[in-house]
Design a protein around this motif. Structure first.
Motif, PDB file in Angstrom:
ATOM      1  N   ILE A  78       0.827  -1.199   0.000  1.00 29.95           N
ATOM      2  CA  ILE A  78       0.000   0.000   0.000  1.00 29.95           C
ATOM      3  C   ILE A  78       0.871   1.261   0.000  1.00 29.95           C
ATOM      4  O   ILE A  78       1.868   1.337   0.710  1.00 29.95           O
ATOM      5  CB  ILE A  78      -0.941   0.014   1.228  1.00 29.95           C
ATOM      6  CG1 ILE A  78      -1.732  -1.297   1.302  1.00 29.95           C
ATOM      7  CG2 ILE A  78      -1.872   1.216   1.179  1.00 29.95           C
ATOM      8  CD1 ILE A  78      -2.554  -1.607   0.088  1.00 29.95           C
ATOM      9  N   THR A  92      -2.802   4.782  -2.807  1.00 25.80           N
ATOM     10  CA  THR A  92      -3.569   3.570  -3.109  1.00 25.80           C
ATOM     11  C   THR A  92      -5.023   3.721  -2.676  1.00 25.80           C
ATOM     12  O   THR A  92      -5.303   4.208  -1.579  1.00 25.80           O
ATOM     13  CB  THR A  92      -2.956   2.349  -2.395  1.00 25.80           C
ATOM     14  OG1 THR A  92      -1.578   2.224  -2.758  1.00 25.80           O
ATOM     15  CG2 THR A  92      -3.682   1.069  -2.794  1.00 25.80           C
ATOM     16  N   LYS A  93      -5.940   3.297  -3.540  1.00 21.58           N
ATOM     17  CA  LYS A  93      -7.366   3.304  -3.236  1.00 21.58           C
ATOM     18  C   LYS A  93      -7.858   1.859  -3.117  1.00 21.58           C
ATOM     19  O   LYS A  93      -7.344   0.954  -3.783  1.00 21.58           O
ATOM     20  CB  LYS A  93      -8.158   4.028  -4.320  1.00 21.58           C
ATOM     21  CG  LYS A  93      -7.748   5.493  -4.525  1.00 21.58           C
ATOM     22  CD  LYS A  93      -7.955   6.319  -3.269  1.00 21.58           C
ATOM     23  CE  LYS A  93      -7.530   7.762  -3.470  1.00 21.58           C
ATOM     24  NZ  LYS A  93      -7.597   8.537  -2.200  1.00 21.58           N
ATOM     25  N   ALA A  94      -8.882   1.665  -2.283  1.00 20.23           N
ATOM     26  CA  ALA A  94      -9.374   0.312  -2.016  1.00 20.23           C
ATOM     27  C   ALA A  94      -9.833  -0.393  -3.290  1.00 20.23           C
ATOM     28  O   ALA A  94      -9.608  -1.594  -3.460  1.00 20.23           O
ATOM     29  CB  ALA A  94     -10.500   0.369  -0.995  1.00 20.23           C
ATOM     30  N   ALA A 100      -2.280   4.413   3.595  1.00 24.90           N
ATOM     31  CA  ALA A 100      -3.387   4.939   2.789  1.00 24.90           C
ATOM     32  C   ALA A 100      -4.245   5.883   3.633  1.00 24.90           C
ATOM     33  O   ALA A 100      -4.031   6.031   4.838  1.00 24.90           O
ATOM     34  CB  ALA A 100      -4.227   3.787   2.248  1.00 24.90           C
ATOM     35  N   ASP A 101      -5.233   6.516   2.994  1.00 29.78           N
ATOM     36  CA  ASP A 101      -6.096   7.443   3.739  1.00 29.78           C
ATOM     37  C   ASP A 101      -6.979   6.685   4.711  1.00 29.78           C
ATOM     38  O   ASP A 101      -7.133   5.464   4.641  1.00 29.78           O
ATOM     39  CB  ASP A 101      -6.929   8.317   2.788  1.00 29.78           C
ATOM     40  CG  ASP A 101      -7.952   7.510   1.997  1.00 29.78           C
ATOM     41  OD1 ASP A 101      -8.831   6.894   2.617  1.00 29.78           O
ATOM     42  OD2 ASP A 101      -7.870   7.504   0.755  1.00 29.78           O
ATOM     43  N   PHE A 149      -9.597   3.998   3.696  1.00 27.69           N
ATOM     44  CA  PHE A 149      -9.155   2.791   2.990  1.00 27.69           C
ATOM     45  C   PHE A 149      -9.573   1.496   3.698  1.00 27.69           C
ATOM     46  O   PHE A 149     -10.178   0.618   3.072  1.00 27.69           O
ATOM     47  CB  PHE A 149      -7.640   2.838   2.781  1.00 27.69           C
ATOM     48  CG  PHE A 149      -7.077   1.669   2.036  1.00 27.69           C
ATOM     49  CD1 PHE A 149      -6.944   1.705   0.660  1.00 27.69           C
ATOM     50  CD2 PHE A 149      -6.673   0.522   2.711  1.00 27.69           C
ATOM     51  CE1 PHE A 149      -6.421   0.618  -0.030  1.00 27.69           C
ATOM     52  CE2 PHE A 149      -6.152  -0.565   2.027  1.00 27.69           C
ATOM     53  CZ  PHE A 149      -6.031  -0.513   0.653  1.00 27.69           C
ATOM     54  N   ASP A 169     -13.280   0.844   3.479  1.00 28.85           N
ATOM     55  CA  ASP A 169     -13.724   0.545   2.117  1.00 28.85           C
ATOM     56  C   ASP A 169     -13.518  -0.928   1.751  1.00 28.85           C
ATOM     57  O   ASP A 169     -14.078  -1.400   0.759  1.00 28.85           O
ATOM     58  CB  ASP A 169     -12.987   1.435   1.108  1.00 28.85           C
ATOM     59  CG  ASP A 169     -13.427   2.893   1.186  1.00 28.85           C
ATOM     60  OD1 ASP A 169     -14.489   3.154   1.789  1.00 28.85           O
ATOM     61  OD2 ASP A 169     -12.707   3.769   0.683  1.00 28.85           O
TER      62      ASP A 169
END
Length: 285
Positions: A63, A67-69, A124-125, A128, A131
């Protein structure tokens, strides 16, 4: 059904009793194993060694901050399809040509039960982990473009690592089996060293470990040296044939250990040790 084979560590990975219990409990419960600990405690390596010990394939998802889920599920490249369609490409008629499978898709459709590593999830945010809740719970997800549901044939062993850079959501934590890898004590560290350097001189190890743990205790250190850095340092000490007595010396001029570049990774920490050496020399006068 959970595997009956149990993780006991490997010839190249020294696992503590409580870590072995955590791995086997997560597998038995079919829950993700969330592993925390400071950098260098072997969190990422754990997943690789679990896969090796249990004879499972490893799928790694590292990650990043961007990176997005959904990237773990799949990505649809609509722009490429439009471009190919305008150019009259035959492949544009099949939407599957523009869907890139993510790591979860790979894990869910693997022929043999895999270990799925989700590495450094805290990079990640904050949304994440949430999600991914439904997908990790149900072990399935829906692909809108194909009007299909991808469902796990066999539930993968999921190992998630975190460096504690940010708090993870409670809803996510509730679904995980948690284990914190404590930094190895000196006796465990000796076992780790023996695995990497069989037959190493024990006098050198003894003096190196004293210096290493003393350095980790210095107040104000920005980055404490880790296990991997200790192993690099020992390798250099052996290659340069450094006498163990050199490490034992309490000479104020030599407070910064030899080949310290393997242990100290930023100028602030080097400066800190140089200041300590300066203060020690003043006290000697």
């Amino acid at each position: 059904m959970a595997d009956t084979k149990r993780f006991q560590g490997t010839d190249s990975y020294v696992a503590s009793d409580d870590l072995r219990v955590a791995v086997n409990a997560a597998i038995a419960l079919e829950r993700p194993l969330l592993v925390k600990g400071e950098p260098g405690t072997g969190k990422t390596m754990l997943a690789l060694e679990v896969a090796r010990a249990l004879g499972m394939p490893i799928i790694e998802w590292h990650i990043k901050s961007t990176t997005k889920a959904h990237q773990g599920l799949y990505e649809y490249d609509a722009v490429a399809r439009l471009r190919d369609s305008q150019l009259g490409e035959a492949r544009a008629t099949d939407i599957r040509n523009y869907i890139k499978k993510g790591k979860l898709w790979e894990a869910f459709t693997a022929k043999k039960r895999p270990v799925l590593l989700i590495d450094e999830i805290d990079k990640a945010d904050i949304e994440f982990p949430n999600d991914l809740l439904q997908e990790l719970d149900r072990m399935e997800f829906y692909v809108y473009e194909l009007d299909e549901t991808v469902k796990a044939k066999v539930r993968p062993v999921v190992i998630i690592t975190s460096n504690n850079e940010k708090e993870l959501p409670d809803a996510f934590l509730r679904r995980c089996f948690f284990h914190y890898i404590r930094f190895p004590e000196a006796d465990t560290m000796q076992q780790i060293i023996e695995v990497h350097f069989p037959g190493i001189k024990q006098r050198l190890v003894g003096e190196a470990l004293k210096t290493f743990y003393q350095m980790r205790e210095v107040p104000g250190l920005k980055k404490k040296p880790s296990t991997s850095e200790l192993l690099d340092w020992l390798k250099l000490l052996m290659s340069e044939d450094v006498d163990p007595e050199t490490l034992r010396e309490k000479n104020p001029n030599k407070l910064v250990p030899p080949l310290h570049g393997a242990l100290l990774k930023n100028e602030q920490d080097v400066s800190l040790f140089e200041r300590l050496a300066f203060l020690a020399r003043r006290e000697e006068r």
